[in-house]
Design a protein around this motif. Sequence first.
Motif, PDB file in Angstrom:
ATOM      1  N   CYS A  86     -37.185  -0.864   1.951  1.00 52.88           N
ATOM      2  CA  CYS A  86     -38.296  -1.584   1.357  1.00 52.88           C
ATOM      3  C   CYS A  86     -38.542  -2.877   2.136  1.00 52.88           C
ATOM      4  CB  CYS A  86     -37.971  -1.893  -0.106  1.00 52.88           C
ATOM      5  SG  CYS A  86     -39.192  -2.944  -0.903  1.00 52.88           S
ATOM      6  N   SER A  87     -39.780  -3.150   2.487  1.00 56.66           N
ATOM      7  CA  SER A  87     -40.096  -4.325   3.284  1.00 56.66           C
ATOM      8  C   SER A  87     -39.968  -5.618   2.482  1.00 56.66           C
ATOM      9  CB  SER A  87     -41.513  -4.210   3.837  1.00 56.66           C
ATOM     10  OG  SER A  87     -41.639  -3.043   4.628  1.00 56.66           O
ATOM     11  N   SER A  88     -39.829  -5.511   1.188  1.00 57.13           N
ATOM     12  CA  SER A  88     -39.694  -6.706   0.367  1.00 57.13           C
ATOM     13  C   SER A  88     -38.236  -7.015   0.064  1.00 57.13           C
ATOM     14  CB  SER A  88     -40.453  -6.532  -0.945  1.00 57.13           C
ATOM     15  OG  SER A  88     -41.836  -6.426  -0.704  1.00 57.13           O
TER      16      SER A  88
ATOM     17  N   VAL B  98     -40.512   6.805  -6.172  1.00 61.03           N
ATOM     18  CA  VAL B  98     -41.917   6.586  -5.871  1.00 61.03           C
ATOM     19  C   VAL B  98     -42.051   5.280  -5.098  1.00 61.03           C
ATOM     20  CG1 VAL B  98     -44.215   6.319  -6.834  1.00 61.03           C
ATOM     21  CG2 VAL B  98     -42.562   7.811  -7.960  1.00 61.03           C
ATOM     22  N   ALA B  99     -42.473   5.384  -3.879  1.00 59.10           N
ATOM     23  CA  ALA B  99     -42.665   4.199  -3.049  1.00 59.10           C
ATOM     24  C   ALA B  99     -44.000   4.329  -2.341  1.00 59.10           C
ATOM     25  CB  ALA B  99     -41.536   4.059  -2.036  1.00 59.10           C
ATOM     26  N   VAL B 100     -44.608   3.201  -2.091  1.00 64.57           N
ATOM     27  CA  VAL B 100     -45.876   3.210  -1.373  1.00 64.57           C
ATOM     28  C   VAL B 100     -45.633   2.742   0.052  1.00 64.57           C
ATOM     29  CG1 VAL B 100     -47.345   2.893  -3.383  1.00 64.57           C
ATOM     30  CG2 VAL B 100     -46.435   0.896  -2.216  1.00 64.57           C
ATOM     31  N   HIS B 101     -46.413   3.271   0.966  1.00 61.11           N
ATOM     32  CA  HIS B 101     -46.330   2.791   2.339  1.00 61.11           C
ATOM     33  C   HIS B 101     -47.722   2.790   2.928  1.00 61.11           C
ATOM     34  CE1 HIS B 101     -46.558   6.890   4.252  1.00 61.11           C
ATOM     35  NE2 HIS B 101     -46.226   7.214   3.020  1.00 61.11           N
ATOM     36  N   PHE B 102     -47.945   1.835   3.797  1.00 53.25           N
ATOM     37  CA  PHE B 102     -49.266   1.647   4.375  1.00 53.25           C
ATOM     38  C   PHE B 102     -49.086   0.901   5.681  1.00 53.25           C
ATOM     39  CE2 PHE B 102     -48.170  -1.520   1.222  1.00 53.25           C
ATOM     40  CZ  PHE B 102     -48.341  -2.724   1.892  1.00 53.25           C
TER      41      PHE B 102
ATOM     42  N   ARG C 160     -43.336  -3.313  -5.990  1.00 55.67           N
ATOM     43  CA  ARG C 160     -44.769  -3.224  -6.218  1.00 55.67           C
ATOM     44  C   ARG C 160     -45.117  -3.726  -7.613  1.00 55.67           C
ATOM     45  NH1 ARG C 160     -48.336   2.235  -6.214  1.00 55.67           N
ATOM     46  NH2 ARG C 160     -46.969   2.609  -7.958  1.00 55.67           N
ATOM     47  N   LYS C 161     -44.269  -3.380  -8.548  1.00 54.36           N
ATOM     48  CA  LYS C 161     -44.503  -3.798  -9.925  1.00 54.36           C
ATOM     49  C   LYS C 161     -44.385  -5.312 -10.056  1.00 54.36           C
ATOM     50  CE  LYS C 161     -42.894  -2.757 -14.599  1.00 54.36           C
ATOM     51  NZ  LYS C 161     -41.794  -2.148 -15.389  1.00 54.36           N
ATOM     52  N   LEU C 162     -43.417  -5.884  -9.337  1.00 53.81           N
ATOM     53  CA  LEU C 162     -43.178  -7.319  -9.408  1.00 53.81           C
ATOM     54  C   LEU C 162     -44.068  -8.095  -8.449  1.00 53.81           C
ATOM     55  CD1 LEU C 162     -39.279  -7.273  -9.523  1.00 53.81           C
ATOM     56  CD2 LEU C 162     -40.826  -7.717 -11.427  1.00 53.81           C
TER      57      LEU C 162
END
Length: 53
Positions: free
Chosen positions: A5-7, A16-20, A37-39
């Motif tokens: 995770c980049s954060s 469930v993870a998002v990537h872009f 993402r939620k935070l």
Amino acid sequence: MLRTCSSCLRPIVAEVAVHFPCPQCGEEEIWRCRRCRKLSNPYRCPRCGFTGP
Ligand SMILES: [Zn+2]
Ligand SMILES: [Zn+2]
């Protein structure tokens, strides 16, 4: 290949993870876990140093 995770830099497993692509350089894939993402934790592009929500 293990994604992190980049954060929070935790490894992203089967969740469930998002990537872009990075909005600034477009060269790096930004990954964010569901928790970050939620935070709305900020992320940082390892290539160009771009930070964003
Ligand atoms: Zn995270
Ligand atoms: Zn970038």
